[in-house]
Design an enzyme around this catalytic site. Structure first.
Site, PDB file in Angstrom:
ATOM      1  CB  CYS A 140      -0.940  -0.026   1.207  1.00 38.05           C
ATOM      2  SG  CYS A 140      -2.043   1.391   1.276  1.00 38.05           S
ATOM      3  CB  CYS A 143      -0.732   2.500   3.910  1.00 36.42           C
ATOM      4  SG  CYS A 143      -2.302   1.932   3.242  1.00 36.42           S
ATOM      5  CG  ASP A 144       3.032   1.242   4.655  1.00 34.42           C
ATOM      6  OD1 ASP A 144       2.595   1.797   5.682  1.00 34.42           O
ATOM      7  OD2 ASP A 144       2.790   0.059   4.375  1.00 34.42           O
TER       8      ASP A 144
HETATM    9  C1  LIG Z   1       0.127  -3.788   5.498  1.00 34.27           C
HETATM   10  C2  LIG Z   1      -1.041  -2.841   5.376  1.00 34.27           C
HETATM   11  C3  LIG Z   1      -0.915  -1.559   5.865  1.00 34.27           C
HETATM   12  C4  LIG Z   1      -1.982  -0.679   5.759  1.00 34.27           C
HETATM   13  N1  LIG Z   1      -1.838   0.576   6.273  1.00 34.27           N
HETATM   14  C5  LIG Z   1      -2.878   1.432   6.205  1.00 34.27           C
HETATM   15  C6  LIG Z   1      -2.763   2.742   6.750  1.00 34.27           C
HETATM   16  O1  LIG Z   1      -1.705   3.133   7.262  1.00 34.27           O
HETATM   17  N2  LIG Z   1      -3.842   3.545   6.679  1.00 34.27           N
HETATM   18  C7  LIG Z   1      -5.017   3.151   6.094  1.00 34.27           C
HETATM   19  O2  LIG Z   1      -5.976   3.925   6.073  1.00 34.27           O
HETATM   20  N3  LIG Z   1      -5.153   1.936   5.554  1.00 34.27           N
HETATM   21  C8  LIG Z   1      -4.119   1.063   5.603  1.00 34.27           C
HETATM   22  N4  LIG Z   1      -4.239  -0.183   5.040  1.00 34.27           N
HETATM   23  C9  LIG Z   1      -5.504  -0.527   4.374  1.00 34.27           C
HETATM   24  C10 LIG Z   1      -6.557  -0.902   5.420  1.00 34.27           C
HETATM   25  O3  LIG Z   1      -6.010  -1.856   6.289  1.00 34.27           O
HETATM   26  C11 LIG Z   1      -7.807  -1.446   4.751  1.00 34.27           C
HETATM   27  O4  LIG Z   1      -8.297  -0.517   3.813  1.00 34.27           O
HETATM   28  C12 LIG Z   1      -8.893  -1.712   5.786  1.00 34.27           C
HETATM   29  O5  LIG Z   1      -8.416  -2.572   6.802  1.00 34.27           O
HETATM   30  C13 LIG Z   1     -10.134  -2.328   5.157  1.00 34.27           C
HETATM   31  O6  LIG Z   1     -11.046  -2.571   6.169  1.00 34.27           O
HETATM   32  P1  LIG Z   1     -12.207  -3.634   6.047  1.00 34.27           P
HETATM   33  O7  LIG Z   1     -12.960  -3.546   7.315  1.00 34.27           O
HETATM   34  O8  LIG Z   1     -12.940  -3.458   4.782  1.00 34.27           O
HETATM   35  O9  LIG Z   1     -11.516  -5.064   5.902  1.00 34.27           O
HETATM   36  P2  LIG Z   1     -10.294  -5.800   6.559  1.00 34.27           P
HETATM   37  O10 LIG Z   1      -9.464  -4.932   7.406  1.00 34.27           O
HETATM   38  O11 LIG Z   1      -9.667  -6.528   5.427  1.00 34.27           O
HETATM   39  O12 LIG Z   1     -11.006  -6.852   7.515  1.00 34.27           O
HETATM   40  C14 LIG Z   1     -11.745  -7.908   7.002  1.00 34.27           C
HETATM   41  C15 LIG Z   1     -12.298  -8.710   8.146  1.00 34.27           C
HETATM   42  O13 LIG Z   1     -13.195  -9.693   7.653  1.00 34.27           O
HETATM   43  C16 LIG Z   1     -12.952 -10.924   8.297  1.00 34.27           C
HETATM   44  N5  LIG Z   1     -13.433 -11.982   7.431  1.00 34.27           N
HETATM   45  C17 LIG Z   1     -13.045 -12.292   6.159  1.00 34.27           C
HETATM   46  N6  LIG Z   1     -13.747 -13.339   5.712  1.00 34.27           N
HETATM   47  C18 LIG Z   1     -14.606 -13.690   6.707  1.00 34.27           C
HETATM   48  C19 LIG Z   1     -15.587 -14.697   6.861  1.00 34.27           C
HETATM   49  N7  LIG Z   1     -15.842 -15.581   5.881  1.00 34.27           N
HETATM   50  N8  LIG Z   1     -16.271 -14.787   8.027  1.00 34.27           N
HETATM   51  C20 LIG Z   1     -16.027 -13.901   9.038  1.00 34.27           C
HETATM   52  N9  LIG Z   1     -15.126 -12.906   8.933  1.00 34.27           N
HETATM   53  C21 LIG Z   1     -14.414 -12.822   7.797  1.00 34.27           C
HETATM   54  C22 LIG Z   1     -11.460 -10.930   8.569  1.00 34.27           C
HETATM   55  O14 LIG Z   1     -11.141 -11.837   9.631  1.00 34.27           O
HETATM   56  C23 LIG Z   1     -11.246  -9.474   8.965  1.00 34.27           C
HETATM   57  O15 LIG Z   1     -11.536  -9.301  10.315  1.00 34.27           O
HETATM   58  C24 LIG Z   1      -3.197  -1.090   5.139  1.00 34.27           C
HETATM   59  C25 LIG Z   1      -3.322  -2.390   4.646  1.00 34.27           C
HETATM   60  C26 LIG Z   1      -2.256  -3.259   4.758  1.00 34.27           C
HETATM   61  C27 LIG Z   1      -2.401  -4.679   4.237  1.00 34.27           C
END
Ligand SMILES: Cc1cc2nc3c(=O)[nH]c(=O)nc-3n(C[C@H](O)[C@H](O)[C@H](O)COP(=O)(O)OP(=O)(O)OC[C@H]3O[C@@H](n4cnc5c(N)ncnc54)[C@H](O)[C@@H]3O)c2cc1C
Length: 317
Positions: A140, A143-144
């Site tokens: 990302c 992000c980084d």
């Molecule tokens: C290394 C890294 C660094 C990042 N740094 C930043 C940053 O500094 N700032 C920023 O704004 N964004 C950052 N991001 C991006 C950010 O993390 C994502 O945009 C954000 O987490 C998305 O949120 P979400 O809730 O959609 O999903 P996610 O965070 O992907 O969470 C998905 C959830 O769904 C659950 N899940 C999946 N399938 C199932 C299932 N079948 N049953 C039950 N639960 C399930 C998982 O266990 C998880 O808890 C970063 C991403 C990465 C990978």
């Protein structure tokens, strides 16, 4: 209310515990919807595998990703959301109430469902990439990238996202080495044109990454030119991978409309999916922004949409 150990009915079920799922849980609990949230195998979501988060509003000094997600969970619990460990393994949305099977055994039925299962970045699969993940290896740039301002970096990828991220990095890094496997890019012509006109982006055509080098952090990247078979080592401080994301939407593919990449389709400006009473938020339906704050914002939208849907349904009865 629990009917027997293997079946339980809830008003609102939330699947996923990233910023989108927990925000939906906070709003839904405060609206008295008594949400039950299943966390999946990665409680806290993608931010639990990162270190410093500096761009989430409200944390002026920045915060560690895992710590921030514990705060999200605490807030959702304090509001009354029922947070549980468990994975949704299949769904049956053919009739209402909707059925969601947890851990292949327990059947939950729900009047409304919020899907917040996120997405996973695709990686090259190199052991060194995995070893240095979070120590200069990132998927990302938005992000980084900031952590590597004034430094040289590598970005791998040839699509529109890779081009956008290379341009983003070029504004803060000294040199951006873009590694492209073939002799051309998949990105649109306009994006390619912008990349090629940016003087501090160097495109390495016909090139593949052999290894990310460094002991505790990224120090260089070893490339192979697959035409000439010549290996080169480029000293850099970061290695960005921009070869795409995989939305976690497999279990919904026969139940909801997905786009060609597997993202859940939502009605623009809302969290409504192709099925009444099923809402989607966060990265599982967003291939553009993919940030914690946008995921959280769309989690709020999903809870408000679910609340309005359930309230309208109650008034019809
Ligand atoms: C290394 C890294 C660094 C990042 N740094 C930043 C940053 O500094 N700032 C920023 O704004 N964004 C950052 N991001 C991006 C950010 O993390 C994502 O945009 C954000 O987490 C998305 O949120 P979400 O809730 O959609 O999903 P996610 O965070 O992907 O969470 C998905 C959830 O769904 C659950 N899940 C999946 N399938 C199932 C299932 N079948 N049953 C039950 N639960 C399930 C998982 O266990 C998880 O808890 C970063 C991403 C990465 C990978």
């Amino acid at each position: 209310m629990e009917t027997n150990q293997q079946q339980e009915h809830v008003h609102l079920l939330i699947i996923g515990s990233g910023p989108a799922g927990y925000t939906a849980a906070i709003y839904a609990a405060r609206a008295n919807l008594k949400p039950v949230l299943y966390q999946g195998i990665q409680p806290g979501g993608q931010l639990t595998i990162t270190t410093e988060v500096e761009n989430y509003p409200g944390y002026p000094e920045g915060i560690q990703g895992p710590e921030m997600m514990v705060d999200f969970e605490k807030q959702a619990t304090r509001m009354g959301a029922d947070i549980r460990f468990g994975l949704a393994t299949s769904v049956d949305f053919s009739s209402q109430p909707y059925k969601i099977t947890i851990d292949e055994s327990k059947v939950m039925t729900a009047d409304a469902v919020i899907i917040a299962t996120g997405a996973s970045a695709k990686w090259l699969g190199l052991p060194s990439e995995q070893r240095l993940n979070g120590s200069g290896v990132s998927a990302c740039a938005v992000c980084d990238g900031f952590f590597f301002r004034g430094k040289d970096v590598v970005i791998v990828g040839a699509g529109d996202t890779a081009a956008e991220e290379a341009l983003y990095l070029s504004k803060m890094c000294t040199n951006v080495h873009m590694v492209v496997r073939r002799h051309e890019m998949r990105a649109s012509m306009i994006m390619q044109d912008r990349v090629l006109k940016t003087t501090n982006i160097m495109v390495h055509w016909n090139s593949e990454t052999l290894e990310v080098l460094g002991d505790k952090k990224v120090e260089a990247v070893k490339l192979l030119n697959n035409k000439t078979q010549v290996e080169t080592e480029i000293p850099v401080s970061a290695f960005f991978v921009a070869i795409g994301h995989q939305p976690n939407s497999d279990i919904f593919k026969d139940a909801l409309e997905l786009d060609e990449q597997g993202y859940i389709k939502t009605v623009p400006g809302s969290s409504r999916t192709s099925l009444e009473g099923v809402f989607a938020c966060g990265d599982v339906q967003d291939k553009i922004y993919r940030q914690a704050v946008t995921a959280a914002g769309s989690g709020c939208m999903a809870a408000l949409d679910a609340e309005r849907y359930l309230s309208a349904k109650e008034h019809q009865q």
